[in-house]
Design a protein around this motif. Structure first.
Motif, PDB file in Angstrom:
ATOM      1  N   LYS A  94       0.902  -1.147   0.198  1.00 22.97           N
ATOM      2  CA  LYS A  94      -0.043   0.077   0.230  1.00 22.97           C
ATOM      3  C   LYS A  94       0.993   1.433  -0.090  1.00 22.97           C
ATOM      4  N   PRO A  95       0.581   2.119  -0.963  1.00 21.61           N
ATOM      5  CA  PRO A  95       1.394   3.488  -0.769  1.00 21.61           C
ATOM      6  C   PRO A  95       1.278   4.029   0.617  1.00 21.61           C
ATOM      7  N   THR A  96       2.349   5.053   0.747  1.00 26.19           N
ATOM      8  CA  THR A  96       2.346   5.600   2.121  1.00 26.19           C
ATOM      9  C   THR A  96       2.532   7.187   2.041  1.00 26.19           C
ATOM     10  N   GLU A  97       2.162   7.800   0.829  1.00 25.10           N
ATOM     11  CA  GLU A  97       2.247   8.970   0.816  1.00 25.10           C
ATOM     12  C   GLU A  97       1.222   9.663   1.844  1.00 25.10           C
ATOM     13  N   GLU A  98       1.941  10.662   2.514  1.00 22.13           N
ATOM     14  CA  GLU A  98       1.272  11.495   3.564  1.00 22.13           C
ATOM     15  C   GLU A  98       0.317  12.166   3.160  1.00 22.13           C
ATOM     16  N   GLY A  99      -0.785  12.414   3.710  1.00 13.72           N
ATOM     17  CA  GLY A  99      -1.916  13.093   3.539  1.00 13.72           C
ATOM     18  C   GLY A  99      -2.885  12.325   2.585  1.00 13.72           C
ATOM     19  N   LYS A 100      -2.711  11.247   1.935  1.00 11.46           N
ATOM     20  CA  LYS A 100      -3.253  10.506   1.101  1.00 11.46           C
ATOM     21  C   LYS A 100      -3.920   9.347   1.328  1.00 11.46           C
ATOM     22  N   TYR A 101      -5.135   8.809   1.084  1.00  9.26           N
ATOM     23  CA  TYR A 101      -5.792   7.670   1.265  1.00  9.26           C
ATOM     24  C   TYR A 101      -5.912   6.724   0.109  1.00  9.26           C
ATOM     25  N   TYR A 102      -5.666   5.711   0.454  1.00  9.44           N
ATOM     26  CA  TYR A 102      -5.819   4.650  -0.602  1.00  9.44           C
ATOM     27  C   TYR A 102      -6.612   3.388  -0.255  1.00  9.44           C
ATOM     28  N   SER A 103      -7.409   2.800  -1.250  1.00  7.10           N
ATOM     29  CA  SER A 103      -8.222   1.780  -1.113  1.00  7.10           C
ATOM     30  C   SER A 103      -7.737   0.749  -2.411  1.00  7.10           C
ATOM     31  N   TRP A 104      -8.039  -0.678  -1.959  1.00  7.54           N
ATOM     32  CA  TRP A 104      -7.663  -1.580  -2.812  1.00  7.54           C
ATOM     33  C   TRP A 104      -8.690  -1.742  -3.987  1.00  7.54           C
ATOM     34  N   ASP A 105      -8.302  -1.961  -5.193  1.00  9.43           N
ATOM     35  CA  ASP A 105      -9.328  -2.081  -6.373  1.00  9.43           C
ATOM     36  C   ASP A 105      -8.929  -3.455  -6.976  1.00  9.43           C
ATOM     37  N   GLU A 106      -9.873  -4.362  -6.660  1.00 13.08           N
ATOM     38  CA  GLU A 106      -9.661  -5.754  -7.043  1.00 13.08           C
ATOM     39  C   GLU A 106      -9.746  -5.874  -8.659  1.00 13.08           C
ATOM     40  N   ALA A 107     -10.506  -4.958  -9.271  1.00  9.52           N
ATOM     41  CA  ALA A 107     -10.325  -5.179 -10.670  1.00  9.52           C
ATOM     42  C   ALA A 107      -9.162  -4.954 -11.505  1.00  9.52           C
ATOM     43  N   THR A 108      -8.512  -4.025 -10.834  1.00  5.96           N
ATOM     44  CA  THR A 108      -6.849  -3.664 -11.534  1.00  5.96           C
ATOM     45  C   THR A 108      -5.931  -4.453 -10.444  1.00  5.96           C
ATOM     46  N   THR A 109      -6.373  -4.765  -9.493  1.00  8.87           N
ATOM     47  CA  THR A 109      -5.573  -5.439  -8.615  1.00  8.87           C
ATOM     48  C   THR A 109      -4.365  -4.407  -8.207  1.00  8.87           C
ATOM     49  N   SER A 110      -4.823  -3.257  -7.972  1.00 11.79           N
ATOM     50  CA  SER A 110      -3.783  -2.021  -7.661  1.00 11.79           C
ATOM     51  C   SER A 110      -4.767  -1.268  -6.432  1.00 11.79           C
ATOM     52  N   TRP A 111      -3.624  -0.352  -5.762  1.00 17.03           N
ATOM     53  CA  TRP A 111      -4.411   0.664  -4.727  1.00 17.03           C
ATOM     54  C   TRP A 111      -4.395   1.627  -5.598  1.00 17.03           C
ATOM     55  N   ILE A 112      -5.579   2.377  -5.390  1.00 16.52           N
ATOM     56  CA  ILE A 112      -6.215   3.685  -6.126  1.00 16.52           C
ATOM     57  C   ILE A 112      -6.431   4.620  -4.923  1.00 16.52           C
ATOM     58  N   GLU A 113      -6.229   5.943  -5.283  1.00 18.10           N
ATOM     59  CA  GLU A 113      -6.285   7.075  -4.335  1.00 18.10           C
ATOM     60  C   GLU A 113      -7.721   7.215  -4.024  1.00 18.10           C
ATOM     61  N   ALA A 114      -8.042   7.171  -2.707  1.00 14.90           N
ATOM     62  CA  ALA A 114      -9.633   7.412  -2.396  1.00 14.90           C
ATOM     63  C   ALA A 114      -9.742   8.827  -2.066  1.00 14.90           C
ATOM     64  N   PRO A 115     -10.732   9.557  -2.525  1.00  4.91           N
ATOM     65  CA  PRO A 115     -11.224  10.807  -2.108  1.00  4.91           C
ATOM     66  C   PRO A 115     -11.552  10.863  -0.620  1.00  4.91           C
ATOM     67  N   ILE A 116     -11.189  12.255  -0.433  1.00  2.14           N
ATOM     68  CA  ILE A 116     -11.330  12.597   0.928  1.00  2.14           C
ATOM     69  C   ILE A 116     -12.664  13.232   0.875  1.00  2.14           C
ATOM     70  N   VAL A 117     -13.720  12.604   1.943  1.00  2.00           N
ATOM     71  CA  VAL A 117     -15.102  12.988   1.847  1.00  2.00           C
ATOM     72  C   VAL A 117     -15.201  13.985   3.114  1.00  2.00           C
TER      73      VAL A 117
END
Length: 117
Positions: A94-117
């Motif tokens: 999982k990426p560890t970029e500060e201030g960013k959140y990630y979720s797992w996308d099984e379709a692409t088998t990769s982490w995607i940046e999650a929008p902050i709501v």
């Protein structure tokens, strides 16, 4: 005080209870055996601190007798079991970029940046 997991016929945890300390005996039996006999189910001790059986048991977890470990349900088909911890790991870290959140996308088998709501 200790915690105990009851298993169904497929070694799936169906209930977790708080019971007497594991160093005590009941009617001359160790606690796992006594609770198991009393309920008519296999009973295994579990630990909040993961001191035994790798992970604290939860309902739906599997008890793996070979590994003597409780294993959570597999979250995604692509994830791999870490044999040392008996925990599921993504195939890429999982990426560890500060201030960013990630979720797992099984379709692409990769982490995607999650929008902050």
């Amino acid at each position: 005080m200790a915690h105990y997991a009851f298993l169904d016929d497929n070694n799936i945890v169906v209930e977790v209870i708080t019971g007497i300390d594991e160093t005590e005996t009941i009617e001359g039996l160790d606690t796992e055996t006594w609770y198991g006999n009393f309920r008519g189910q296999v009973c295994k001790r579990t630990s909040y601190n993961n001191n035994i059986r790798k992970n604290y048991a939860g309902i739906g977890y599997t008890y793996d007798a070979t590994r003597d470990a409780f294993i959570a349900p597999k979250p995604y088909n692509s994830w791999i079991l870490d044999e040392a911890t008996c925990r599921w790991q993504a195939p890429t870290p999982k990426p560890t970029e500060e201030g960013k959140y990630y979720s797992w996308d099984e379709a692409t088998t990769s982490w995607i940046e999650a929008p902050i709501v």
